[in-house]
Design a protein around this motif. Sequence first.
Motif, PDB file in Angstrom:
ATOM      1  N   ASN A 234       0.827  -1.214   0.000  1.00 28.35           N
ATOM      2  CA  ASN A 234       0.000   0.000   0.000  1.00 28.35           C
ATOM      3  C   ASN A 234       0.858   1.259   0.000  1.00 28.35           C
ATOM      4  OD1 ASN A 234      -2.277  -1.536   0.058  1.00 28.35           O
ATOM      5  ND2 ASN A 234      -2.574  -1.379   2.281  1.00 28.35           N
ATOM      6  N   PHE A 235       1.903   1.242   0.828  1.00 28.15           N
ATOM      7  CA  PHE A 235       2.752   2.428   0.901  1.00 28.15           C
ATOM      8  C   PHE A 235       3.468   2.661  -0.439  1.00 28.15           C
ATOM      9  CE2 PHE A 235       6.759   4.634   1.961  1.00 28.15           C
ATOM     10  CZ  PHE A 235       6.182   5.839   2.362  1.00 28.15           C
ATOM     11  N   SER A 236       4.019   1.579  -1.006  1.00 30.29           N
ATOM     12  CA  SER A 236       4.768   1.734  -2.263  1.00 30.29           C
ATOM     13  C   SER A 236       3.841   2.201  -3.382  1.00 30.29           C
ATOM     14  CB  SER A 236       5.468   0.429  -2.643  1.00 30.29           C
ATOM     15  OG  SER A 236       4.544  -0.616  -2.819  1.00 30.29           O
ATOM     16  N   GLU A 237       2.634   1.689  -3.390  1.00 23.35           N
ATOM     17  CA  GLU A 237       1.686   2.085  -4.441  1.00 23.35           C
ATOM     18  C   GLU A 237       1.385   3.591  -4.342  1.00 23.35           C
ATOM     19  OE1 GLU A 237      -2.377   0.041  -5.845  1.00 23.35           O
ATOM     20  OE2 GLU A 237      -2.610   1.396  -4.159  1.00 23.35           O
ATOM     21  N   GLY A 238       1.206   4.068  -3.109  1.00 22.91           N
ATOM     22  CA  GLY A 238       0.909   5.493  -2.921  1.00 22.91           C
ATOM     23  C   GLY A 238       2.021   6.376  -3.477  1.00 22.91           C
ATOM     24  N   TRP A 245       5.508  12.925  -6.257  1.00 23.97           N
ATOM     25  CA  TRP A 245       6.817  12.313  -5.966  1.00 23.97           C
ATOM     26  C   TRP A 245       7.636  12.169  -7.248  1.00 23.97           C
ATOM     27  CZ3 TRP A 245       8.057  11.862  -0.970  1.00 23.97           C
ATOM     28  CH2 TRP A 245       7.021  11.756  -0.024  1.00 23.97           C
ATOM     29  N   THR A 246       8.888  12.626  -7.185  1.00 20.51           N
ATOM     30  CA  THR A 246       9.810  12.443  -8.323  1.00 20.51           C
ATOM     31  C   THR A 246      10.628  11.193  -8.038  1.00 20.51           C
ATOM     32  OG1 THR A 246       9.906  14.828  -8.603  1.00 20.51           O
ATOM     33  CG2 THR A 246      11.664  13.544  -9.644  1.00 20.51           C
ATOM     34  N   LYS A 247      10.371  10.116  -8.800  1.00 21.17           N
ATOM     35  CA  LYS A 247      10.999   8.828  -8.450  1.00 21.17           C
ATOM     36  C   LYS A 247      11.524   8.121  -9.692  1.00 21.17           C
ATOM     37  CE  LYS A 247       6.466   8.344  -9.102  1.00 21.17           C
ATOM     38  NZ  LYS A 247       5.261   9.021  -8.662  1.00 21.17           N
ATOM     39  N   ARG A 248      12.488   7.258  -9.455  1.00 20.99           N
ATOM     40  CA  ARG A 248      13.071   6.477 -10.547  1.00 20.99           C
ATOM     41  C   ARG A 248      12.889   4.980 -10.276  1.00 20.99           C
ATOM     42  NH1 ARG A 248      19.189   7.676 -12.971  1.00 20.99           N
ATOM     43  NH2 ARG A 248      18.554   7.763 -15.145  1.00 20.99           N
ATOM     44  N   VAL A 249      12.816   4.620  -9.011  1.00 20.32           N
ATOM     45  CA  VAL A 249      12.619   3.212  -8.631  1.00 20.32           C
ATOM     46  C   VAL A 249      11.597   3.155  -7.500  1.00 20.32           C
ATOM     47  CG1 VAL A 249      13.683   1.212  -7.470  1.00 20.32           C
ATOM     48  CG2 VAL A 249      14.994   2.462  -9.192  1.00 20.32           C
ATOM     49  N   VAL A 250      10.595   2.297  -7.636  1.00 18.84           N
ATOM     50  CA  VAL A 250       9.737   1.923  -6.509  1.00 18.84           C
ATOM     51  C   VAL A 250       9.549   0.405  -6.634  1.00 18.84           C
ATOM     52  CG1 VAL A 250       7.528   2.201  -5.316  1.00 18.84           C
ATOM     53  CG2 VAL A 250       8.510   4.142  -6.573  1.00 18.84           C
ATOM     54  N   ALA A 282      15.731  16.017  -2.927  1.00 16.71           N
ATOM     55  CA  ALA A 282      14.980  17.062  -2.209  1.00 16.71           C
ATOM     56  C   ALA A 282      13.760  16.475  -1.485  1.00 16.71           C
ATOM     57  CB  ALA A 282      14.534  18.126  -3.205  1.00 16.71           C
ATOM     58  N   GLN A 283      13.333  15.253  -1.872  1.00 18.38           N
ATOM     59  CA  GLN A 283      12.136  14.662  -1.251  1.00 18.38           C
ATOM     60  C   GLN A 283      12.473  13.541  -0.279  1.00 18.38           C
ATOM     61  OE1 GLN A 283       9.848  13.568  -4.783  1.00 18.38           O
ATOM     62  NE2 GLN A 283       8.647  15.449  -4.586  1.00 18.38           N
ATOM     63  N   LEU A 284      13.775  13.304  -0.069  1.00 16.74           N
ATOM     64  CA  LEU A 284      14.166  12.142   0.740  1.00 16.74           C
ATOM     65  C   LEU A 284      13.612  12.222   2.172  1.00 16.74           C
ATOM     66  CD1 LEU A 284      15.786   9.514   1.007  1.00 16.74           C
ATOM     67  CD2 LEU A 284      17.796  10.888   1.583  1.00 16.74           C
ATOM     68  N   ALA A 285      13.810  13.351   2.813  1.00 19.90           N
ATOM     69  CA  ALA A 285      13.380  13.477   4.212  1.00 19.90           C
ATOM     70  C   ALA A 285      11.862  13.299   4.318  1.00 19.90           C
ATOM     71  CB  ALA A 285      13.803  14.827   4.764  1.00 19.90           C
TER      72      ALA A 285
END
Length: 453
Positions: A234-238, A245-250, A282-285
Amino acid sequence: ELLSRSIPGLIADPLRFVTAPAVVERLSKDFYWYSPVLKKQLEDKHAEAVVQPVNVEEIRNILRFCYKHDVPVTPRGAGTGNYGQAIPLHGGLVLDLSRMDRIETITEEGVAICEPGVRLGALETEARTRGRELRCYPSTIVKASLGGFLGGGSGGIGSVAHGGLRDFETVRAVEVVTMENEPQVHLHEGAAVHDILHAWGTNGIITKIWLALTPKVEWAQCAAAFDEFASAYNFSEGIAVGSEWTKRVVTTFEWPIPSYFSPIKSVAPQGKHLIFFMIAEAQLAMLEQAARSAGGTVTHSGAYSGLRTTPLLSDYTWNHTTLWAIKHDDAYTYLQCGFDPDRVREQMKLLKEKFGDEILFHIEFMKNGAGRVIPGAIPLVSYTTEERLNEMIGTCREIGVFVANPHVNNVEDGGRFREDHVQLAAKRRYDPKGLLNPGKMLSFQSETEVVRT
Ligand code: FAD
């Protein structure tokens, strides 16, 4: 005999024609052994010789000769494919393109113009020095070639944001050389690139590529562990679906998959389901905070400084996950699936009810061609028999889970064959004798068999 007498005269340096059996055997093989089914089928297959051209003229000379003498030709990049795509079924020549590895330029608009043998890792590193990066790449980035990715790959790291290789006009154009009496050079631009992409080298030799890049992002890595797989999912899907969210891997792993990542045991607490992220620095924290609020524990977080970052969490994602599992226990194999985003929980429940821990979930989120982020998956499978594997594939399909079957050795059943048959149409035009990687495009093979009988 015929090859040894003739091919060295068609290239500037005869040393680039290789017949040493150990080398020919090595350059005839890829990672087909991931599949116990393909392992049996393909282990005795190899070319008679390998040739390593350095330019289009040499390729045309080689193909002209092979056309005249009915010699099969199988192109090869780095040989990291999993379907036995680069393994010649009918001997002949392996056309090893690894020496054609030039990055010609990266344009102002962010399009890389390259030769096919360029390693994706070299391209990513070069692109980042120019403020760009690859939109998506396989976890074999360091070794794999761009031509091989176009010929046999699908997507990977970055696909959660940019889709697969064939989406969103990532491949702008390809130049191909045909297998004819007088080999021609054709440019496929725009939608016409799909004639050639993912055709396993059966309908032309890709000799130049125009690949769209994306502006580079300063990335960070993060791992979060959860007690329940459902909470991790659930968390990963969100995060995957959330456009903020700017992401390259989930990537989400069901326990005990993380226990197989032997070099990074400290990141993988006993019994916990794990998520790996590559997220904008910039979104890590904010991500760490969100993971804790969802009941997770952050087990690793840190900077990303390129492909040499240690540990590099992406080395454990996509089909590298399978590799770590096989290293632990060679009875593991895998499937390549796409869950229905609206039914994924129900579909996972049905699979668990029927197969228990014979299937372990490894989810890779990726954007589809329509722009929706969906839960792709490369689940681990404990292999017993081919019948049981086919039963699992059958069940997946019955309950609406898409399967690109990685236990077959032909373009059509691998799940990426175009419904409009443009790859087949290109094969009819560019390889009328069926000499390019023969036996891999079944629809063409059956046509020629009908003609012959
Ligand atoms: P090869 O294996 O050499 O070739 C692939 C196909 O393309 C062959 O059919 C070959 O004949 C053809 N070909 C090669 N060059 C040309 C050319 N110039 N013209 C025409 N045809 C050509 N794949 C993914 O998509 N995503 C992943 O995340 C991923 N992860 C992987 C992880 C592991 C551990 C392994 C072993 C494999 C993985 N793969 C993945 C599969 C594979 O690594 C990639 O698809 C890779 O891009 C293939 O590149 P290559 O140079 O090794 O191609």
